[in-house]
Every structure is written in C-alpha cells, then in structure tokens.
Scaffold this motif. Structure first.
Motif, PDB file in Angstrom:
ATOM      1  N   LYS A  46     -44.284 -13.576 -22.898  1.00  0.00           N
ATOM      2  CA  LYS A  46     -45.246 -13.782 -21.806  1.00  0.00           C
ATOM      3  C   LYS A  46     -44.645 -15.112 -21.137  1.00  0.00           C
ATOM      4  N   ALA A  47     -44.405 -16.186 -21.959  1.00  0.00           N
ATOM      5  CA  ALA A  47     -44.140 -17.328 -21.153  1.00  0.00           C
ATOM      6  C   ALA A  47     -42.879 -17.357 -20.329  1.00  0.00           C
ATOM      7  N   GLU A  48     -42.098 -16.465 -20.806  1.00  0.00           N
ATOM      8  CA  GLU A  48     -40.555 -16.624 -20.066  1.00  0.00           C
ATOM      9  C   GLU A  48     -41.052 -15.793 -18.934  1.00  0.00           C
ATOM     10  N   GLY A  49     -41.778 -14.863 -18.900  1.00  0.00           N
ATOM     11  CA  GLY A  49     -42.164 -14.010 -17.465  1.00  0.00           C
ATOM     12  C   GLY A  49     -42.881 -14.289 -16.657  1.00  0.00           C
ATOM     13  N   ASN A  50     -43.680 -15.456 -16.966  1.00  0.00           N
ATOM     14  CA  ASN A  50     -44.819 -15.956 -16.332  1.00  0.00           C
ATOM     15  C   ASN A  50     -44.979 -17.327 -15.863  1.00  0.00           C
ATOM     16  N   GLU A  51     -43.876 -17.838 -15.885  1.00  0.00           N
ATOM     17  CA  GLU A  51     -43.510 -19.318 -15.678  1.00  0.00           C
ATOM     18  C   GLU A  51     -44.327 -19.729 -14.504  1.00  0.00           C
ATOM     19  N   SER A  52     -44.219 -19.205 -13.586  1.00  0.00           N
ATOM     20  CA  SER A  52     -44.610 -19.547 -12.246  1.00  0.00           C
ATOM     21  C   SER A  52     -46.132 -19.777 -12.143  1.00  0.00           C
ATOM     22  N   CYS A  53     -47.039 -18.831 -13.067  1.00  0.00           N
ATOM     23  CA  CYS A  53     -48.496 -18.613 -13.044  1.00  0.00           C
ATOM     24  C   CYS A  53     -49.083 -19.213 -14.191  1.00  0.00           C
ATOM     25  N   ILE A  54     -48.534 -19.675 -15.175  1.00  0.00           N
ATOM     26  CA  ILE A  54     -49.299 -20.206 -16.304  1.00  0.00           C
ATOM     27  C   ILE A  54     -48.840 -21.798 -16.407  1.00  0.00           C
ATOM     28  N   SER A  55     -49.839 -22.446 -16.932  1.00  0.00           N
ATOM     29  CA  SER A  55     -49.652 -23.771 -17.393  1.00  0.00           C
ATOM     30  C   SER A  55     -48.996 -23.964 -18.484  1.00  0.00           C
ATOM     31  N   PHE A  56     -48.351 -25.218 -18.965  1.00  0.00           N
ATOM     32  CA  PHE A  56     -47.561 -25.118 -20.143  1.00  0.00           C
ATOM     33  C   PHE A  56     -48.475 -25.009 -21.325  1.00  0.00           C
ATOM     34  N   LEU A  57     -49.870 -25.209 -21.261  1.00  0.00           N
ATOM     35  CA  LEU A  57     -50.395 -25.020 -22.565  1.00  0.00           C
ATOM     36  C   LEU A  57     -51.046 -23.648 -22.512  1.00  0.00           C
ATOM     37  N   ASP A  58     -51.183 -22.715 -21.445  1.00  0.00           N
ATOM     38  CA  ASP A  58     -51.484 -21.360 -21.334  1.00  0.00           C
ATOM     39  C   ASP A  58     -50.672 -20.602 -22.320  1.00  0.00           C
ATOM     40  N   GLN A  59     -49.327 -20.886 -22.631  1.00  0.00           N
ATOM     41  CA  GLN A  59     -48.499 -20.051 -23.533  1.00  0.00           C
ATOM     42  C   GLN A  59     -49.105 -20.001 -24.869  1.00  0.00           C
ATOM     43  N   TYR A  60     -50.108 -20.923 -25.404  1.00  0.00           N
ATOM     44  CA  TYR A  60     -50.356 -21.250 -26.474  1.00  0.00           C
ATOM     45  C   TYR A  60     -51.904 -20.820 -26.749  1.00  0.00           C
ATOM     46  N   ILE A  61     -52.403 -20.069 -25.944  1.00  0.00           N
ATOM     47  CA  ILE A  61     -53.879 -19.486 -26.005  1.00  0.00           C
ATOM     48  C   ILE A  61     -53.868 -18.398 -26.743  1.00  0.00           C
TER      49      ILE A  61
END
Length: 390
Positions: A263-278
């Motif tokens: 998800k982090a790889e595919g949503n880099e433009s719409c998530i913040s750095f810490l969003d990938q750890y939610i």
C-alpha cells in the motif's frame, strides 16, 4: 588446551562475534568504549549480513559455523567470543525442543571446540531469552565452561533498568577463564536480577535478587525517558484521527507487513510517512483484545516484531489521545500504529547512523530488529566483562 593469547598493554582486545545479526553486539562494544578489534563476525542469514556489511563495511562469514575447526578458530587469535545463539529452542512461541533443536547444535559445537583449541578465549559473553537459564542447553554450557576453567556471573536484565522505556528482559552469561577474574568475585556462579554490580555497587547484602515479577521492573518507569523521545515524530493530543481506508483484511498478513509495503508503494502521493504504519481497522476489530496499547508516557513491551504474530509481538502506539479528561476512546479512535523500524532501533539504543540498505523490506527489517538486542543493556555488561580488577 594451552594458554590463551596474551593481551599486551595498550593492545585492543581481539573479538569474535558469533551470530552477529545486524551488529547489536558490535554496537554495544562501541557504546561501552571498549578498545576492541572485531576480528571476524559469523552469521548464516544473508539479509542480516547485508545490513551488517552496509553499516560496518565488512561482510560476516556466512558458512555453517558447525563446520569450523579448533585450528581455524586459533588462527583468529581472539581474546573474547561474543555469542547470541538462536533463541527459538527456548521461546514460548517456539517448539521448546531445547538442546534437541537443530538450531542449538551449532552453539554447543562452538563451546565444545574450546577444549580443543591451543589458545582458548579468555572471555565469553552469551545472550539469549529468559528461559534459557533453565534449559538443558544451559546445563551443558555450564558443564563445558567449568571443565574448561571458566568462572561465570549470570544476569537477567531489562532495558527498563537502564532508563529505556522498553520492557524486554533477557538472559546474559559473562565468563572469564582463570586466572582472570571479575571486579567483584563475590557474585561468581550466581544469577543476578540487578545491574548494580555493573555500575560499581558491590553491597553483597542486596546484590542477589530473585524477584522475577514484571511489577518490580515496571516500578522503574518513573526513572525512564518517555517513549516519545524515541519516536521519529512526536504524538499530539490534538492530532486528528488518521485514516486507513486503503487497508483491507484480504490484503494483510498476521500484522499487515506485506500490506504496509504494497500500500505504501502504491499510495506514495496520498499518504504521509507514518500513514503506512497505521494498524488496519480490520485487525483492530479482530485482534484488539490481544493488542498491547501504549501512549507516549508508557513503556513498550515485547520484542516489537510485527511480521509474524498478533499476540506477544509487542506494543502498538496510540497516536490520538483523549481530548477531554476522563474520556475513554475506543481502539478505533486512538489512531493505533506500529513503531517504525527506526523507532525500534532507537529503543534498542542503536546509534543514529544505523541504517538498512534499500533492498531490505519492511517485513525483513522488523524480523531482523526482533532478533537483535539492547545496546543499552549489553554495553554495561561488556564494559564490566572487559574491565580487569584493579
């Protein structure tokens, strides 16, 4: 077996690092400011060796250490051996096969080689999980050490005892070969639950402590730094709840590492750095009762190893605090997230210049950190071990 290699005054200690992992022992000896040369490191994990090489510029020996001979070990001319053997034979989540586990055999083989070396080490340091001290492997280790002329002091210590807000007790064995001795031999052949001898406090009436309760260690919370000092970004009581709609249960594994990566790889433009750890909401709904939740003023527990299990993998961080005093927020409202790999490294007291190579995945980073150790705990132990009595 003959005398070990003598150390000339002013010469650095020559050290072998077995089961070197990502370099926890090496960072600990650096933190302890022990004048030492790491002659060689050994680890069979290629990813761990990638990380070790990336940070230290030296790639550990990657062969099967069971194939090492006494003659090969003699060639290194080492004064000390540091060993952090696999813990799976002794963990509660493992099969607890003890010395019958194939992963214990290499450790016992290395110890058995001591009696066959022409120049045996002057010192040994062993680290493992709590439970190792009651294992059959431990019994065999102590028999070998006694037979080869070593005296020991054993410890069970947690980072909490060194001011780090991280409850992770581990077993340690320090061994010196006679005629070498510890600074205070009163505690030879004893198991201690206190770091006070390491800090120069040698009151024999209070040293040997057998209170194994977590409550004893958690009483140290007041003297620990707050967890927020170890975070990449500070939490805020006014922070709005983070959204995690891009997670779904069908795409997450036990604790979602694969989903986090994809998800982090595919949503880099719409998530913040810490969003990938939610933490995915679906996992909160399913496993919330098994999750350890903490705020920035609490202590982290467990191994913070998120790649395999839900239970027993450590704490999750609540990033959203109640706005009103007395308000009880549901788990869904607390903005739960995983500690980042950098934050886990911080809790391990690794230096700021520790980094992972880019090709090491998030799942691999958590696994490698979960298998590592606390430099804040190991450094005082190594300083004590390498200090000669005055």
């Amino acid at each position: 077996m003959e005398e070990g290699f003598c150390k000339r005054e002013g010469e650095p200690w020559r050290v072998l690092e077995f089961y070197s992992g990502i370099g926890g022992m090496r960072y600990s000896i650096m933190r302890a400011r022990v004048s030492a040369t790491m002659v060689e490191a050994f680890d069979i994990n290629d990813k761990a060796n990638d990380v070790y090489e990336f940070n230290f510029g030296h790639r550990p020996y990657q062969g099967n250490i069971e194939n090492l001979t006494a003659a090969e070990l003699d060639k290194f001319g080492a004064h000390a051996w540091l060993l952090s053997p696999p813990c799976q034979p002794y963990t509660r989540q493992g099969l607890q096969k003890d010395s019958s586990d194939a992963r214990a055999s290499s450790f016992l083989k290395i110890l058995e080689l001591i009696s066959h070396t022409l120049h045996p080490p002057l010192m040994l340091f062993v680290e493992n999980v709590v439970g190792f001290e009651t294992s059959d492997t431990h019994k065999q280790m102590m028999e070998i050490l006694v037979k080869t002329g070593f005296v020991t002091q054993e410890y069970i210590l947690s980072p909490l005892q060194f001011g780090v807000p991280y409850s992770r007790p581990r077993y340690f064995c320090l061994a010196k070969r006679r005629p070498s001795s510890f600074q205070d031999p009163h505690f030879n052949n004893q198991l201690l639950w206190t770091p006070r001898p390491l800090l120069g406090h040698y009151d024999s009436t209070t040293m040997v402590e057998h209170d194994q309760s977590n409550a004893k260690w958690e009483n140290l919370i007041q003297s620990c730094e707050p967890v927020e000092n170890f975070l990449e970004l500070k939490t805020s009581s006014n922070q709005s709840e983070m959204e995690s709609d891009f997670f779904d249960e069908s795409s997450v594994s036990a604790l979602g590492c694969e989903a986090l990566e994809k998800k982090a790889e595919g949503n880099e433009s719409c998530i913040s750095f810490l969003d990938q750890y939610i933490v995915p909401l679906s996992l909160i709904e399913r496993w919330g009762s098994a999750m350890g939740i903490l705020t920035s003023c609490c202590i982290a527990n467990g191994i913070l190893d998120y790649y395999r299990y839900v239970k027993g993998t450590g704490s999750l961080l609540a990033t959203v605090q109640p706005e009103r005093k007395g308000k009880v927020s549901s788990l869904k409202e607390q903005g739960l997230r995983y500690f980042t790999p950098r934050e886990v490294a911080n809790l391990h007291s690794f230096p700021e210049d520790f980094h992972f190579p880019q090709h090491i995945s998030l799942r691999q980073q958590y696994a490698l950190l979960g298998n590592s150790l606390s430099a804040a705990v190991v450094a005082p132990l190594l300083r004590y071990l390498f200090t000669e009595p005055s």
